[in-house]
Scaffold this active site. Sequence first.
Site, mmCIF file in Angstrom:
data_model
loop_
_atom_site.group_PDB
_atom_site.id
_atom_site.type_symbol
_atom_site.label_atom_id
_atom_site.label_comp_id
_atom_site.label_asym_id
_atom_site.label_seq_id
_atom_site.Cartn_x
_atom_site.Cartn_y
_atom_site.Cartn_z
ATOM 1 C CE LYS A 109 45.752 33.023 35.845
ATOM 2 N NZ LYS A 109 45.856 33.830 37.566
ATOM 3 C CD GLN A 142 44.180 36.227 39.266
ATOM 4 O OE1 GLN A 142 43.867 35.324 38.670
ATOM 5 N NE2 GLN A 142 44.933 36.644 39.366
ATOM 6 C CG ASP A 195 48.851 29.909 41.054
ATOM 7 O OD1 ASP A 195 50.037 29.985 40.652
ATOM 8 O OD2 ASP A 195 48.401 31.634 41.909
#
Length: 281
Positions: free
Chosen positions: A52, A96, A119
């Site tokens: 990322k 994450q 997200d």
Amino acid sequence: MIQLQGKPVAATILETVSKRVAEAQAKSGRAPGLAVVLVGDDPASQIYVRQKHKAAQSMGIQSFERHLPKESSTDAVLAVLDELNRDSAVHGILVQLPLPEHIDRFRVLLGIAPAKDVDGLTQANQGALVQNRPGLRPCTPLGIMDLLDYYQVPVAGRRAVVIGRSALVGMPVALLLLQQDATLTVVHSKTPDPAAVACQADILVVAAGQPALVTRDWIKPGAAVIDVGIHRTASGLVGDVDVGQAEGWAGALTPVPGGVGPMTIAELMRNTWQAFRQQDD
Ligand code: NAD
């Protein structure tokens, strides 16, 4: 069998985002910023965070990484999120997953400002998804829908089966398929005889997290199969679909690696751009 390669689709998304970032930078001197919060030392998570970071840097998105030790408390993670929420250089925040067991994932996700939730996991954005209102959507489900669109797999009126019901993949992709007028069934770990349901699907999305779970008897001949799973094995990366069994049976299949994976990263960059644009407005 058609290979639904993610790389060319991801490349077109990344090209567009990178052009827009360069234009914004030239116009206002400001660039989007993406912060990734990693707790602990899970090796797979470290690889994802690095990917990322690399993708963001390659397109002029500023990348911030916050790495916390695995014994950090929920409050310690929330304190980092609070700081990132207030930082005007940060437009997107991603925690994450998975988090270490002792951390309250629900409280952590609630700690992300919805405008920065790239997200799409906060209550606000998941609520917007359920109601089909504007908001940030989870990246992998967005990537799956864009793959289907790019390869002209018809969705409306088709029978779609999603295997898995996680907040990250299964549930949101099910809702997106429904919003595009698929006739939808969700299969999960408590479904008796999941293969009997799966084999009715024109579009089969597999996000069970079980290596090579899906064999020929789960697949309708000619179906489009989207394999979301990623597993590191002695023979390399494999998905949730047994490729040998799908070969010559499914009509189309996403490869692992190179299918859904590149799409997830590209959608994250696009979400970061979207979050930046909305906050800058
Ligand atoms: P998860 O473990 O949170 O959810 C798995 C779901 O599958 C659960 O809802 C469970 O009920 C269902 N399930 C498990 N075994 C089943 C079975 N035998 N039959 C039917 N249903 C079953 O996992 P997740 O976060 O949704 O991720 C799923 C997979 O996708 C994992 O392998 C993960 O690594 C991968 N993943 C890939 C990407 C990518 O970018 N390619 C992104 C996210 C997740």
